[in-house]
Write an enzyme that holds these catalytic residues in place. Structure first.
Site, PDB file in Angstrom:
ATOM      1  N   ASN A  41       0.904  -1.160   0.000  1.00  0.00           N
ATOM      2  CA  ASN A  41       0.000   0.000   0.000  1.00  0.00           C
ATOM      3  C   ASN A  41       0.939   1.205   0.000  1.00  0.00           C
ATOM      4  O   ASN A  41       1.353   1.691   1.044  1.00  0.00           O
ATOM      5  CB  ASN A  41      -0.917  -0.035   1.217  1.00  0.00           C
ATOM      6  CG  ASN A  41      -1.810  -1.265   1.179  1.00  0.00           C
ATOM      7  OD1 ASN A  41      -2.376  -1.594   0.135  1.00  0.00           O
ATOM      8  ND2 ASN A  41      -1.919  -1.966   2.288  1.00  0.00           N
ATOM      9  N   LYS A  80       1.106  -3.138  -6.184  1.00  0.00           N
ATOM     10  CA  LYS A  80      -0.274  -3.529  -5.868  1.00  0.00           C
ATOM     11  C   LYS A  80      -1.154  -2.492  -6.542  1.00  0.00           C
ATOM     12  O   LYS A  80      -1.121  -1.322  -6.179  1.00  0.00           O
ATOM     13  CB  LYS A  80      -0.471  -3.515  -4.348  1.00  0.00           C
ATOM     14  CG  LYS A  80      -1.913  -3.703  -3.875  1.00  0.00           C
ATOM     15  CD  LYS A  80      -1.964  -3.818  -2.345  1.00  0.00           C
ATOM     16  CE  LYS A  80      -3.384  -3.936  -1.837  1.00  0.00           C
ATOM     17  NZ  LYS A  80      -3.443  -4.117  -0.365  1.00  0.00           N
ATOM     18  N   GLU A 115      -7.870  -3.251  -3.198  1.00  0.00           N
ATOM     19  CA  GLU A 115      -8.122  -2.647  -1.887  1.00  0.00           C
ATOM     20  C   GLU A 115      -7.854  -1.139  -1.885  1.00  0.00           C
ATOM     21  O   GLU A 115      -7.178  -0.608  -1.017  1.00  0.00           O
ATOM     22  CB  GLU A 115      -7.284  -3.353  -0.810  1.00  0.00           C
ATOM     23  CG  GLU A 115      -7.634  -4.827  -0.687  1.00  0.00           C
ATOM     24  CD  GLU A 115      -6.914  -5.558   0.440  1.00  0.00           C
ATOM     25  OE1 GLU A 115      -5.791  -5.152   0.775  1.00  0.00           O
ATOM     26  OE2 GLU A 115      -7.477  -6.535   0.955  1.00  0.00           O
ATOM     27  N   ARG A 128     -14.898 -14.426  -4.468  1.00  0.00           N
ATOM     28  CA  ARG A 128     -13.579 -13.777  -4.423  1.00  0.00           C
ATOM     29  C   ARG A 128     -12.456 -14.745  -4.822  1.00  0.00           C
ATOM     30  O   ARG A 128     -11.458 -14.325  -5.417  1.00  0.00           O
ATOM     31  CB  ARG A 128     -13.333 -13.233  -3.009  1.00  0.00           C
ATOM     32  CG  ARG A 128     -11.945 -12.695  -2.803  1.00  0.00           C
ATOM     33  CD  ARG A 128     -11.831 -11.943  -1.484  1.00  0.00           C
ATOM     34  NE  ARG A 128     -10.447 -11.822  -1.074  1.00  0.00           N
ATOM     35  CZ  ARG A 128     -10.033 -11.329   0.087  1.00  0.00           C
ATOM     36  NH1 ARG A 128     -10.932 -10.880   0.966  1.00  0.00           N
ATOM     37  NH2 ARG A 128      -8.761 -11.253   0.388  1.00  0.00           N
ATOM     38  N   LYS A 171      -0.330 -14.856  -4.404  1.00  0.00           N
ATOM     39  CA  LYS A 171      -0.350 -15.407  -3.038  1.00  0.00           C
ATOM     40  C   LYS A 171      -0.507 -16.922  -3.092  1.00  0.00           C
ATOM     41  O   LYS A 171      -1.083 -17.457  -4.029  1.00  0.00           O
ATOM     42  CB  LYS A 171      -1.491 -14.787  -2.229  1.00  0.00           C
ATOM     43  CG  LYS A 171      -1.246 -13.325  -1.874  1.00  0.00           C
ATOM     44  CD  LYS A 171      -2.255 -12.786  -0.865  1.00  0.00           C
ATOM     45  CE  LYS A 171      -1.947 -11.319  -0.557  1.00  0.00           C
ATOM     46  NZ  LYS A 171      -2.852 -10.715   0.444  1.00  0.00           N
ATOM     47  N   ASP A 181      -6.453 -15.310   1.053  1.00  0.00           N
ATOM     48  CA  ASP A 181      -5.579 -14.329   1.683  1.00  0.00           C
ATOM     49  C   ASP A 181      -4.784 -14.882   2.857  1.00  0.00           C
ATOM     50  O   ASP A 181      -5.133 -14.610   4.013  1.00  0.00           O
ATOM     51  CB  ASP A 181      -6.444 -13.138   2.155  1.00  0.00           C
ATOM     52  CG  ASP A 181      -5.614 -11.898   2.396  1.00  0.00           C
ATOM     53  OD1 ASP A 181      -4.385 -11.990   2.281  1.00  0.00           O
ATOM     54  OD2 ASP A 181      -6.208 -10.842   2.685  1.00  0.00           O
ATOM     55  N   GLU A 229      -0.308 -12.531  10.355  1.00  0.00           N
ATOM     56  CA  GLU A 229      -1.553 -11.766  10.415  1.00  0.00           C
ATOM     57  C   GLU A 229      -2.752 -12.659  10.736  1.00  0.00           C
ATOM     58  O   GLU A 229      -3.639 -12.264  11.485  1.00  0.00           O
ATOM     59  CB  GLU A 229      -1.762 -11.056   9.068  1.00  0.00           C
ATOM     60  CG  GLU A 229      -3.064 -10.313   8.978  1.00  0.00           C
ATOM     61  CD  GLU A 229      -3.284  -9.627   7.640  1.00  0.00           C
ATOM     62  OE1 GLU A 229      -2.386  -9.692   6.772  1.00  0.00           O
ATOM     63  OE2 GLU A 229      -4.354  -9.024   7.470  1.00  0.00           O
ATOM     64  N   TRP A 264     -15.397  -8.813   2.956  1.00  0.00           N
ATOM     65  CA  TRP A 264     -14.609  -8.651   4.181  1.00  0.00           C
ATOM     66  C   TRP A 264     -15.364  -9.231   5.387  1.00  0.00           C
ATOM     67  O   TRP A 264     -14.943  -9.094   6.522  1.00  0.00           O
ATOM     68  CB  TRP A 264     -14.257  -7.170   4.427  1.00  0.00           C
ATOM     69  CG  TRP A 264     -13.160  -6.662   3.516  1.00  0.00           C
ATOM     70  CD1 TRP A 264     -12.437  -7.413   2.636  1.00  0.00           C
ATOM     71  CD2 TRP A 264     -12.654  -5.326   3.401  1.00  0.00           C
ATOM     72  NE1 TRP A 264     -11.523  -6.626   1.965  1.00  0.00           N
ATOM     73  CE2 TRP A 264     -11.626  -5.336   2.417  1.00  0.00           C
ATOM     74  CE3 TRP A 264     -12.959  -4.123   4.021  1.00  0.00           C
ATOM     75  CZ2 TRP A 264     -10.917  -4.201   2.042  1.00  0.00           C
ATOM     76  CZ3 TRP A 264     -12.246  -2.974   3.654  1.00  0.00           C
ATOM     77  CH2 TRP A 264     -11.237  -3.013   2.677  1.00  0.00           C
TER      78      TRP A 264
END
Ligand code: BDP
Length: 736
Positions: free
Chosen positions: A246, A323, A327, A372, A396, A401, A429, A579
């Site tokens: 980000n 990226k 998002e 997704r 990924k 995720d 995470e 989400w």
């Protein structure tokens, strides 16, 4: 670090036995097993402790193998190799290993054919041709008529990798027999992605603040940067993305490039290239261009000039990680262009300088009503063959995720014309932050060894990633770093193992998770088999424990909203459908799980046969992925003969029990571990057990509102009411 003399230590040990044993669980305590004779360690030295080989016979044999060092040639990299060897050997052997002539025998002689006439004269040309730019040959050799050891490579960095290999061998090998090693990395780009921000915070970082002290750079270059580079080089990592995906456009302005250049200068001797994250609309944000449209001539010119400027500061700059249109990040689709248009814009600018683009495939949008798990494939498969040659698509490991368990991403094996770089996440995470012991080597191995069937049986993900399946010279593995400025780098002493394992497996994915765990344990703690065996088992089982107490049987994304700390299966108001936990588990009165068969989203069809067929049938789907692919009735009979509901509850319980087992194992290992690290891990396991129970209780109670079935015997009753778990709110969670 603790420093106590021997008499004092013995006295302390007795005091410990008398007064600390048996304190309440959770409080700081020393047991009668606590080993106070070992000096306390804070973990700073990672796996590069070079602790003295404790077995005297082995140490004597090791000393006999190497009595001197001889380096021919001079460069910062060769100096780094010599320094590492000299420090490492003196620690391992508890003896100074001096610079010596090969004529004295038993000398480790290092160099390249270009730097060293002695290496050049060994007739290793054919072997060296096989190991390429980064590999090395390490073998017993007659030099000047005496028995010596040769460490030869085509490049200085190859010599450095060989030096680390030699030290690892001395530190871990049970038998120090003849040496004859040819080694080279299977993957070209072995990269750590830091999600570090310019303000010093780290997105999803649980080990303190960023290592990069942007404020003091470039004038103050902390010594820690060098230790960071050594650690990376020791496991073969050769690239570092300094900044968060980000992205902040400012990192490619002059002010920051000066700082980046200072870091690159520290990393260079260790074979590490620096990469940056490029914010796609940087031309607009930094220079006020009206557009960042990738097909606009002014934009293309802007990036060409910007890239040329970066190379003036960092002549060996690696390239960009991007990226885009994900998002909320800007990207080519803001201008009606494709990901290929966007990626190629940057690839074109980097190509003349030898840089690459790592373009992320992590894209999904909640405006798209489709599953997704399918969206990246829908977006990128049609673009196969349209990317420039210096671009890799960074994918990924799984399609959602970084969950505790996912099937491999269906893009692996679906884009034969594009080099696909795998991306793992070391920072935990979704696996308990830096408080849970979860060895991820098994997760990497599970994914890399999964067969994609892209060219029939025997087409594992690893063959896509290392480029051998489709003949790509460019290949890569990346992992989101778990490193911060905490004294022990990663927060949890065992989280260091994940950094280590990523490096070692990106160098050679065939090493396997078990061997890598054993190596790490031997180097980080001790080589005694009575320690290694139980500790290795504990590590190998630890990730499954997390799966069981968080998301068993293929469940996924049940974490609390936003910060992802703790359970949140009830989350349903996240603003974006995808989400929400309810989007993923789809619990109802009938059953549980996401139907990805042809009756549902049909994501199963993204896999090559026979997987597509297997995943479409409940009976053929591995139970570990059952609820990933199927909406299964509560009464469905699982492999154990129990109903889905009972099995689910007992898996949650199994996860809690596994953590208790880890606590017992760790307690039994006290005699082998210094008190400082022993106590640290012990205390974290207490937290992990509490949080595992929290997960179990919250999830079982929540899913019970749908199943309306009793909790089976064997699953402990919840400690609180569901409403109390739902009411829990956590402010100031790290990582956001
Ligand atoms: C998600 C993280 C988010 C990252 C994103 C990514 O929650 O912080 O920005 O991945 O990979 O899992 O871009």
């Amino acid at each position: 670090m603790q420093a106590v003399n021997v008499t004092m230590r013995c006295r302390l040990r007795r005091v410990a036995v008398l007064s600390y044993a048996g304190r309440a669980r959770g409080s700081s305590r020393l047991t009668d097993e606590t080993n106070l004779t070992l000096p306390g360690e804070d973990g700073y030295r990672l796996w590069l402790r070079y602790a003295c080989i404790s077995d005297e016979m082995r140490r004597a044999r090791a000393r006999d193998r190497v009595r001197g060092l001889f380096v021919e040639g001079d460069s910062p990299t060769l100096r780094a190799a010599a320094r590492e060897l000299s420090e490492g050997l003196s620690g391992l052997l508890r003896a100074v290993v001096p610079v010596a002539s090969p004529a004295t025998g038993r000398v480790l002689c290092l160099g390249t054919p270009a730097s060293s006439p002695r290496i050049a004269g060994l007739g290793l040309a054919e072997r060296l041709a096989r190991v390429g730019d980064e590999g090395f040959v390490l073998c017993d050799a007659d030099i000047e008529g005496r028995k010596n050891v040769a460490l030869a490579a085509n490049t200085d960095v190859g010599v450095l990798y060989g030096a680390f290999h030699f030290l690892r061998w001395l530190g871990t090998a049970r038998e120090l027999g003849p040496l004859d090693v040819e080694d080279k990395p299977r993957v070209r780009l072995r990269v750590l992605d830091h999600w570090d921000n310019l303000d010093g915070s780290i997105e999803r970082g649980y080990a303190g603040w960023s290592l990069w002290d942007w404020h003091k750079l470039p004038d103050y270059v902390a010594p820690r940067y060098r230790d960071y580079a050594r650690a990376n080089a020791s496991v073969g990592i050769n690239g570092v993305v300094l900044t968060n995906v980000n992205a902040d456009a400012r990192v490619i302005t002059e002010r920051y490039l000066l700082k980046v250049s200072a870091l690159a200068g520290v990393f260079r001797p260790f074979g590490i290239r620096v990469y940056l994250t490029a914010r796609f609309n940087a031309p607009v944000e930094l220079s006020g261009l009206e557009t960042a449209d990738p097909l606009d001539a002014r934009v293309r010119q802007w990036w060409r000039e910007k890239v040329a400027e970066i190379y003036r500061y960092v002549p060996d700059f690696g390239g960009f990680l991007v990226k885009a249109n994900s998002e909320g990040q800007p990207g080519p689709q803001n201008y009606g262009r494709t990901h290929a248009d966007g990626g190629n814009l940057l690839a074109e600018a980097l190509e003349p300088h030898g840089g690459v683009v790592m373009w992320r495939a992590f894209v999904y949008a909640d405006e798209n009503p489709d599953d997704r798990a399918k969206q990246a494939s829908q977006e990128f498969v049609p673009l196969d063959g349209t990317f420039r040659r210096n671009l890799l698509l960074q994918v990924k490991n799984g399609p959602i995720d970084f969950q505790p368990r996912e099937p491999f991403h269906p893009l692996f094996g679906a884009m034969p014309k594009t080099p696909l770089m795998i991306e793992f996440q070391l920072t935990q995470e979704y696996l308990g932050f830096a408080t849970h012991l979860a060895y991820l080597g098994t997760l990497f191995e599970e994914c890399l060894t999964s067969d994609t069937y892209a060219r029939g049986a025997g087409s594992p993900v690893s063959s896509v990633v290392d480029g051998t399946l489709d003949g790509h010279a460019l290949s890569g593995m990346a992992a989101v770093a778990n490193v911060g400025n905490e004294r022990n780098w990663c927060g949890h002493p065992f989280a260091q193992a994940n950094w280590y394992a990523f490096g070692r497996l990106s160098w050679d994915h065939a090493l396997g998770a078990k061997r890598v765990a054993e190596e790490w344990l031997a180097l980080s703690f001790c080589e005694d088999a009575r320690f290694l065996e139980p500790a290795t088992t504990m590590m190998l089982e630890s990730r499954q424990a997390v799966v069981d107490y968080m998301t068993p049987l293929g469940l996924h994304h049940l974490m609390a909203r936003h910060h992802h700390y703790g359970p949140g299966p009830w989350v349903e108001d996240a603003g974006r459908a995808d989400w929400n936990s309810t989007y993923y588990h789809r619990a109802d009165a009938e059953g549980l799980g996401f139907d990805r068969t042809p009756r549902g989203s049909n994501a199963a069809a993204l896999y090559h046969p026979p997987l597509s067929g297997q995943f479409a049938h409940v009976g053929a789907t591995p139970e570990e992925l059952l609820l990933w692919f199927h909406h299964v009735p509560w009464h469905h009979v699982t492999e154990s003969g129990r109903s889905l509901w009972d099995e689910l509850c007992l898996r949650y319980q199994r996860g809690v029990d596994a953590v208790r087992g880890m606590q017992r194992t760790w307690a039994s290992l006290a005699p082998f571990v210094d008190a400082e690290r022993f106590e640290h891990v012990r205390a974290l396991l207490v937290i992990q057990e509490q949080e595992a129970r929290w997960w179990r209780d919250a999830c079982v109670l929540y899913f019970q509102t749908f199943s309306r079935r009793p909790v089976p015997p064997g699953c402990e009753p919840a400690e609180k009411a569901l409403s109390e778990y739902i009411a829990l709110h956590h402010d100031y969670v790290p990582g956001i």
